[in-house]
Motif scaffolding. Structure first.
Motif, PDB file in Angstrom:
ATOM      1  N   ASP A 289       1.213  -1.208   0.443  1.00 30.76           N
ATOM      2  CA  ASP A 289      -0.276   0.195  -0.140  1.00 30.76           C
ATOM      3  C   ASP A 289       1.219   1.189   0.513  1.00 30.76           C
ATOM      4  OD1 ASP A 289      -1.931   1.867   0.265  1.00 30.76           O
ATOM      5  OD2 ASP A 289      -2.035   1.608   2.564  1.00 30.76           O
ATOM      6  N   PRO A 290       1.814   1.735  -1.118  1.00 31.67           N
ATOM      7  CA  PRO A 290       2.713   2.297  -1.030  1.00 31.67           C
ATOM      8  C   PRO A 290       2.055   4.154  -1.027  1.00 31.67           C
ATOM      9  CG  PRO A 290       2.634   2.120  -3.516  1.00 31.67           C
ATOM     10  CD  PRO A 290       1.285   0.745  -2.895  1.00 31.67           C
ATOM     11  N   ASP A 291       0.976   4.291  -1.192  1.00 32.28           N
ATOM     12  CA  ASP A 291      -0.193   5.612  -1.169  1.00 32.28           C
ATOM     13  C   ASP A 291      -0.141   5.986   0.088  1.00 32.28           C
ATOM     14  OD1 ASP A 291      -2.164   3.900  -2.119  1.00 32.28           O
ATOM     15  OD2 ASP A 291      -2.846   4.988  -3.460  1.00 32.28           O
ATOM     16  N   ARG A 292      -1.036   4.515   1.007  1.00 36.71           N
ATOM     17  CA  ARG A 292      -1.009   4.951   2.391  1.00 36.71           C
ATOM     18  C   ARG A 292      -2.386   5.125   2.089  1.00 36.71           C
ATOM     19  NH1 ARG A 292       2.797   4.185   5.698  1.00 36.71           N
ATOM     20  NH2 ARG A 292       1.860   5.072   7.426  1.00 36.71           N
ATOM     21  N   ASN A 293      -2.785   4.867   1.217  1.00 38.00           N
ATOM     22  CA  ASN A 293      -4.797   5.532   1.049  1.00 38.00           C
ATOM     23  C   ASN A 293      -5.485   4.150   1.072  1.00 38.00           C
ATOM     24  OD1 ASN A 293      -7.067   6.737  -0.029  1.00 38.00           O
ATOM     25  ND2 ASN A 293      -6.280   7.585  -0.938  1.00 38.00           N
ATOM     26  N   TYR A 294      -6.143   3.656   2.071  1.00 40.00           N
ATOM     27  CA  TYR A 294      -7.056   2.935   2.299  1.00 40.00           C
ATOM     28  C   TYR A 294      -8.030   2.842   0.611  1.00 40.00           C
ATOM     29  CZ  TYR A 294      -4.704   1.198   6.690  1.00 40.00           C
ATOM     30  OH  TYR A 294      -4.507   0.731   7.337  1.00 40.00           O
ATOM     31  N   TYR A 295      -8.319   3.388   0.022  1.00 40.26           N
ATOM     32  CA  TYR A 295      -9.699   3.862  -0.867  1.00 40.26           C
ATOM     33  C   TYR A 295      -8.388   4.449  -2.259  1.00 40.26           C
ATOM     34  CZ  TYR A 295     -12.215   4.842   2.970  1.00 40.26           C
ATOM     35  OH  TYR A 295     -13.188   4.784   4.241  1.00 40.26           O
ATOM     36  N   THR A 296      -7.447   3.110  -2.236  1.00 38.72           N
ATOM     37  CA  THR A 296      -7.521   3.414  -3.852  1.00 38.72           C
ATOM     38  C   THR A 296      -7.362   1.873  -3.832  1.00 38.72           C
ATOM     39  OG1 THR A 296      -4.899   3.881  -3.044  1.00 38.72           O
ATOM     40  CG2 THR A 296      -6.369   5.485  -4.094  1.00 38.72           C
ATOM     41  N   LEU A 297      -6.922   0.924  -4.531  1.00 39.82           N
ATOM     42  CA  LEU A 297      -6.752  -0.010  -4.759  1.00 39.82           C
ATOM     43  C   LEU A 297      -5.741  -0.814  -6.082  1.00 39.82           C
ATOM     44  CD1 LEU A 297      -8.969  -1.957  -6.396  1.00 39.82           C
ATOM     45  CD2 LEU A 297     -10.376  -0.844  -4.224  1.00 39.82           C
ATOM     46  N   GLU A 298      -5.574  -2.060  -6.239  1.00 41.86           N
ATOM     47  CA  GLU A 298      -4.907  -2.605  -7.514  1.00 41.86           C
ATOM     48  C   GLU A 298      -5.874  -3.478  -7.977  1.00 41.86           C
ATOM     49  OE1 GLU A 298      -0.985  -3.255  -6.798  1.00 41.86           O
ATOM     50  OE2 GLU A 298      -0.151  -1.347  -7.474  1.00 41.86           O
ATOM     51  N   THR A 299      -6.352  -4.426  -8.765  1.00 41.22           N
ATOM     52  CA  THR A 299      -6.945  -5.374  -9.245  1.00 41.22           C
ATOM     53  C   THR A 299      -5.995  -5.627 -10.888  1.00 41.22           C
ATOM     54  OG1 THR A 299      -8.794  -6.563  -9.563  1.00 41.22           O
ATOM     55  CG2 THR A 299      -8.748  -4.231  -9.932  1.00 41.22           C
ATOM     56  N   ASP A 300      -6.324  -7.182 -11.233  1.00 39.28           N
ATOM     57  CA  ASP A 300      -6.420  -7.884 -12.146  1.00 39.28           C
ATOM     58  C   ASP A 300      -7.603  -8.157 -12.182  1.00 39.28           C
ATOM     59  OD1 ASP A 300      -5.931  -9.312 -10.944  1.00 39.28           O
ATOM     60  OD2 ASP A 300      -5.309 -10.413 -12.135  1.00 39.28           O
ATOM     61  N   LEU A 301      -8.573  -7.470 -12.162  1.00 39.10           N
ATOM     62  CA  LEU A 301      -9.834  -8.136 -12.655  1.00 39.10           C
ATOM     63  C   LEU A 301     -10.916  -7.469 -12.800  1.00 39.10           C
ATOM     64  CD1 LEU A 301     -12.267 -11.087 -12.888  1.00 39.10           C
ATOM     65  CD2 LEU A 301     -13.022 -10.424 -11.017  1.00 39.10           C
ATOM     66  N   VAL A 302     -11.644  -7.930 -14.850  1.00 33.68           N
ATOM     67  CA  VAL A 302     -11.745  -6.665 -14.749  1.00 33.68           C
ATOM     68  C   VAL A 302     -12.902  -7.805 -15.825  1.00 33.68           C
ATOM     69  CG1 VAL A 302     -12.451  -4.833 -16.419  1.00 33.68           C
ATOM     70  CG2 VAL A 302     -10.546  -4.662 -15.045  1.00 33.68           C
ATOM     71  N   PRO A 303     -14.316  -7.191 -15.580  1.00 33.24           N
ATOM     72  CA  PRO A 303     -14.686  -5.930 -14.578  1.00 33.24           C
ATOM     73  C   PRO A 303     -15.260  -7.530 -13.578  1.00 33.24           C
ATOM     74  CG  PRO A 303     -16.987  -6.700 -16.541  1.00 33.24           C
ATOM     75  CD  PRO A 303     -15.038  -8.088 -16.506  1.00 33.24           C
ATOM     76  N   GLY A 304     -14.893  -8.169 -13.055  1.00 36.37           N
ATOM     77  CA  GLY A 304     -15.943  -9.056 -12.394  1.00 36.37           C
ATOM     78  C   GLY A 304     -17.790  -8.775 -12.867  1.00 36.37           C
ATOM     79  N   LYS A 305     -18.073  -9.667 -11.159  1.00 37.74           N
ATOM     80  CA  LYS A 305     -19.730 -10.006 -10.865  1.00 37.74           C
ATOM     81  C   LYS A 305     -20.191 -10.113  -9.906  1.00 37.74           C
ATOM     82  CE  LYS A 305     -21.542 -10.179 -15.439  1.00 37.74           C
ATOM     83  NZ  LYS A 305     -22.443  -9.829 -16.020  1.00 37.74           N
ATOM     84  N   ASN A 306     -21.253  -9.448  -9.954  1.00 37.41           N
ATOM     85  CA  ASN A 306     -21.969  -9.644  -8.421  1.00 37.41           C
ATOM     86  C   ASN A 306     -23.433  -9.356  -8.178  1.00 37.41           C
ATOM     87  OD1 ASN A 306     -22.230  -9.037  -5.421  1.00 37.41           O
ATOM     88  ND2 ASN A 306     -22.496  -7.437  -5.268  1.00 37.41           N
ATOM     89  N   ASP A 307     -24.812 -10.418  -9.555  1.00 38.04           N
ATOM     90  CA  ASP A 307     -25.581 -10.116  -9.402  1.00 38.04           C
ATOM     91  C   ASP A 307     -26.890 -10.452  -8.916  1.00 38.04           C
ATOM     92  OD1 ASP A 307     -24.795  -8.697 -11.635  1.00 38.04           O
ATOM     93  OD2 ASP A 307     -25.300 -10.452 -13.419  1.00 38.04           O
ATOM     94  N   LEU A 308     -27.115  -9.454  -7.893  1.00 36.44           N
ATOM     95  CA  LEU A 308     -28.883 -10.954  -7.335  1.00 36.44           C
ATOM     96  C   LEU A 308     -29.965 -10.182  -8.213  1.00 36.44           C
ATOM     97  CD1 LEU A 308     -29.189 -11.556  -4.362  1.00 36.44           C
ATOM     98  CD2 LEU A 308     -29.271  -9.199  -3.689  1.00 36.44           C
ATOM     99  N   ASP A 309     -30.578 -11.591  -7.737  1.00 37.28           N
ATOM    100  CA  ASP A 309     -32.329 -11.165  -8.173  1.00 37.28           C
ATOM    101  C   ASP A 309     -32.839 -12.537  -6.816  1.00 37.28           C
ATOM    102  OD1 ASP A 309     -32.497 -10.321 -10.804  1.00 37.28           O
ATOM    103  OD2 ASP A 309     -30.569 -11.173 -11.456  1.00 37.28           O
ATOM    104  N   GLN A 310     -33.690 -12.237  -6.351  1.00 35.63           N
ATOM    105  CA  GLN A 310     -34.150 -12.569  -5.143  1.00 35.63           C
ATOM    106  C   GLN A 310     -35.945 -11.965  -5.535  1.00 35.63           C
ATOM    107  OE1 GLN A 310     -33.447 -12.691  -0.783  1.00 35.63           O
ATOM    108  NE2 GLN A 310     -31.967 -10.335  -1.317  1.00 35.63           N
ATOM    109  N   SER A 311     -37.016 -13.802  -4.938  1.00 37.03           N
ATOM    110  CA  SER A 311     -38.104 -12.824  -5.096  1.00 37.03           C
ATOM    111  C   SER A 311     -38.993 -13.644  -3.768  1.00 37.03           C
ATOM    112  CB  SER A 311     -39.105 -13.597  -6.333  1.00 37.03           C
ATOM    113  OG  SER A 311     -38.097 -12.309  -7.401  1.00 37.03           O
ATOM    114  N   GLY A 312     -40.466 -13.167  -3.929  1.00 37.31           N
ATOM    115  CA  GLY A 312     -40.265 -14.306  -2.620  1.00 37.31           C
ATOM    116  C   GLY A 312     -42.062 -13.935  -2.904  1.00 37.31           C
ATOM    117  N   ILE A 313     -42.875 -14.814  -1.527  1.00 34.89           N
ATOM    118  CA  ILE A 313     -44.591 -14.403  -1.963  1.00 34.89           C
ATOM    119  C   ILE A 313     -44.943 -15.197  -0.937  1.00 34.89           C
ATOM    120  CG2 ILE A 313     -45.007 -16.546  -3.086  1.00 34.89           C
ATOM    121  CD1 ILE A 313     -47.075 -15.271  -4.106  1.00 34.89           C
ATOM    122  N   ALA A 314     -45.227 -14.727  -0.207  1.00 34.08           N
ATOM    123  CA  ALA A 314     -45.861 -15.100   1.343  1.00 34.08           C
ATOM    124  C   ALA A 314     -47.159 -14.959   1.791  1.00 34.08           C
ATOM    125  CB  ALA A 314     -45.285 -14.115   2.010  1.00 34.08           C
TER     126      ALA A 314
END
Length: 720
Positions: A289-314
């Motif tokens: 973490d050379p820039d000492r900033n917790y809100y900057t980061l490195e990644t080799d993953l583009v774009p990644g996924k986080n798709d959520l669908d949920q439904s319910g009936i009661a």
């Protein structure tokens, strides 16, 4: 550093209470509302809860409960499940690592921080009377809500399943035939743009209808310097509708349907080693973490996924049989979550995670609740629950790992009965019991990257346990009640669904708890002050814990015995006709005990994770009559001591002590259909870790950060 805590508390109290003091000193008495017989003007509103399956006064229910109305949620800016940490003692609620939709919930130091479906939570979530079994998808937005009830401590009798830490009840507004329509929105920095719509109407002569929808959007809070983009954004859409109608003369049916769609990106971690770190073996872990900033980061993953669908009936049927009220709840829910995330916080593939969860559940519960005014009341019921999960999951450490096709089918059944008797002497006695039986069928089919079978395992196991509860309460006066309780709780065993080999395919025994509690509930000074305090002691046997080892393999284990105890207090007060305040405090003193020699290195001298020793909150609401309307100022400060994020108490990844301050100033013209408000959350721009991993064998130490300071404008309009 006690002096630092004292100074922080003093500054927070001064900042929050100063506007109220000034208003109390400077307001023109002729402008202030005059005292009247209206209870809400000079007294705290009576609070009704249904924590024991029947409508009861909060102050007469011998259970430790925090209840928040829709108005209180709005004033305290509780917009999502994790905002409850501002309002509930001894709770840690944060987004789970990697996914923005997962809710990591710990009550009194007990919970679960792995969102995989083979690891059950220890704090039960209910939407109305429907049990939500998974952390994934549980980070619910609080909209179209009547109230929230948080029951602290094991709820083994009336709730039972996976409630050894407590239960959170999300109670929605019911269709009642009223004709209402509202629209509200929120805009702010970081591209914040939210919109909420709700309406209620009667269709024809006998069908009541309600509907609500929201969209919540925010830009990323972190900067991916590798690919020059913002990450960790939010994009959520949700809707709910309900129908209520009579079925014959004695029964009313309610049908609730809901859906959530989330297209937020995966949550990227940030590396945290700012200076060279020497390991016990003498190796040096270099700066990442050379820039000492917790809100900057490195990644080799583009774009990644986080798709959520949920439904319910009661479907709920409620029948008034005179001396008995009969409620039946039938539900079906499903969830799909595709996740591919970079966990390591570096530009190398040290730890990537792929999982594609498909979940479905169905359940039925029948409840019989006595009615009438006699000294004896009782509640009984039967509970049946079925869940299926299937998920290909892959963990890539430097190279592409094997794909594990993980499945688990769960069947859970329970019967319960609880009765209370109020004696003429002022004493009350409550006795309850529950018998639970649970069966899990677990499978893993592991396939190597070249398509060759790796291993396949099928296991099936059952657990059964009776739970009980005894409570003695006493009315010292009409306004002061004390209670003492002893109760047990149960959480079934399970399997390690993240095993990369047969050797790692561990299982855990059931988790159980014996809880003792002493409490006092009081309504003082002519109902202007409500003060509730309690002491708790929870003795856990085989507490279930998850942790990654030095090479990134998940270890699922039982911590043998654990003692957790502490104090809690909640205060609400009307200081003047226009000025109210609230405060709470909670302490946690936890200790691993009775571990074996084999477990000694893992537990001896370690602090419980997610268990701050002290938390406090203080808040205020001040209503200032001005120019034919009301200027309403509300603010709260929440402080948490340091707490551990890993079982091994990593010196690199932990949550430091922090104090958050939120504030809101709204203008509400009299007899108008609109309102506008300015708001800020995390006003002092505090940063802290909400989760993280320290895995020396993978050369990584990475953290997930809280949302920095946000601010903006609220608006609302009543359509009719």
């Amino acid at each position: 550093m006690p002096h630092l805590h004292t100074r922080t508390l003093t500054l927070a109290v001064a900042a929050i209470l100063a506007p109220g003091i000034v208003a109390a000193q400077e307001a023109n008495p002729q402008d202030a509302p005059q005292p009247s017989a209206n209870r809400s003007a000079t007294q705290l509103d009576a609070v009704t809860v249904t924590a024991q399956r029947r409508e009861e006064s909060l102050q007469k229910t011998p259970v430790t409960i925090t209840a928040l109305s829709a108005e209180e949620l709005e004033l305290q800016q509780v917009m999502r499940i994790d905002d409850l940490k501002f309002s509930v003692p001894n709770v840690v609620i944060e987004p789970n690592t990697v996914t923005s939709s997962g809710a990591k919930i710990y009550l009194r130091g007990v919970g679960t921080d792995d969102s995989l479906f083979t690891t059950d939570p220890a704090v039960a979530i209910y939407i109305d009377d429907v049990y939500i079994p998974r952390q994934t998808g549980a980070m619910f937005d609080l909209y179209d809500v009547e109230r929230i009830e948080v029951l602290r401590g094991p709820q083994g009798t009336l709730y039972g399943r996976n409630a050894t830490g407590g239960a959170i009840r999300y109670i929605t507004k019911k269709p009642n035939g009223e004709s209402t329509g509202e629209i509200s929105g929120q805009i702010g920095n970081l591209g914040r743009a939210d919109l909420r719509v709700s309406l209620s109407e009667r269709l024809g002569e006998w069908v009541d209808f309600s509907a609500a929808a929201l969209t919540r959007n925010r830009d990323g809070i972190s900067r991916d310097v590798t690919n020059d983009r913002d990450v960790n954004d939010q994009e959520v859409y949700a809707a709910r509708m309900g129908f209520g109608f009579p079925v014959g003369e004695l029964t009313r049916a309610t049908v609730n349907i809901d859906h959530v769609k989330e297209r937020s990106g995966p949550v990227y971690a940030t590396s945290v080693i700012r200076d060279p770190v020497t390991t016990p073996s003498g190796a040096v872990r270099p700066v990442n973490d050379p820039d000492r900033n917790y809100y900057t980061l490195e990644t080799d993953l583009v774009p990644g996924k986080n798709d959520l669908d949920q439904s319910g009936i009661a479907i709920t049927l409620e029948t008034d049989l005179g001396t008995v009220f009969w409620r039946n709840i039938l539900h079906y829910r499903s969830l799909d979550n595709l996740l591919y995330a970079d966990v390591d916080g570096t530009a190398q593939r040290r730890f990537h995670l792929l999982q594609d969860q498909s979940q479905s559940q169905r359940g039925f519960e029948t409840q019989l609740i006595s009615q009438g005014t006699g000294p004896f009341t009782w509640t009984g019921g039967l509970f049946a629950f079925f869940e299926s999960n299937d998920q290909p999951t892959r963990q890539d450490n430097f190279v592409t790992g094997p794909t594990n096709y993980v499945g688990q089918d769960t069947k859970a059944f329970a019967g319960y009965l609880q009765g209370s008797y109020q004696f003429d002497s002022g004493f009350g006695l409550t006795v309850g019991g529950r018998y639970s039986h649970e069966q899990k069928r677990f499978t893993i089919n592991s396939v190597l990257p070249n398509g060759t079978p790796n291993y396949a395992v099928m296991r099936k196991e059952s657990w059964a346990k009776p739970d009980w509860k005894i409570v003695l309460d006493y009315d010292f006066t009409d306004s002061v009640m004390g209670y003492a309780s002893a109760a047990t709780g149960f959480k079934s065993g399970g399997f390690n669904g993240r095993a990369a080999s047969v050797a790692q395919l561990t299982s855990v025994d059931e988790e159980s708890v014996l809880s003792y509690e002493l409490g006092l509930k009081s309504q003082l000074l002519d109902d202007r002050v409500r003060l509730n305090v309690n002491y708790y002691r929870n003795d856990y046997s085989d507490l279930q814990l998850t942790a990654f080892n030095d090479v990134g393999a998940l270890v699922l284990s039982n911590a043998t015995d654990t003692l957790i105890q502490g104090f809690e207090g909640e205060l609400q007060a009307i200081l003047t006709d226009n000025w109210q305040m609230h405060a709470s405090v909670g302490t946690i003193d936890g200790e691993y005990r009775g571990f074996s020699d084999a477990n000694r290195p893992a537990f001896e001298g370690k602090n419980l994770k997610q268990a701050p020793k002290v938390q406090w909150t203080i808040g205020t609401t001040n209503t200032m009559p001005l120019a034919g309307g009301n200027l309403v100022f509300s603010a709260q400060a929440h402080h948490s001591d340091k707490y551990e994020l890993q079982q091994d108490n990593s010196p690199l990844v932990y949550t430091k002590p922090y104090t958050l301050v939120d504030a809101r100033l709204s203008w509400e013209p009299a007899d108008a259909k609109w309102m506008v408000a300015a708001w800020t959350k995390n006003a002092t721009d505090v940063e802290y870790m909400t989760g993280g991993f320290d895995i020396p064998g993978l050369g990584m130490a990475a953290a997930y950060m809280n949302v920095p300071r946000t601010y903006g404008i609220d608006f609302g309009y009543r359509l009719w």
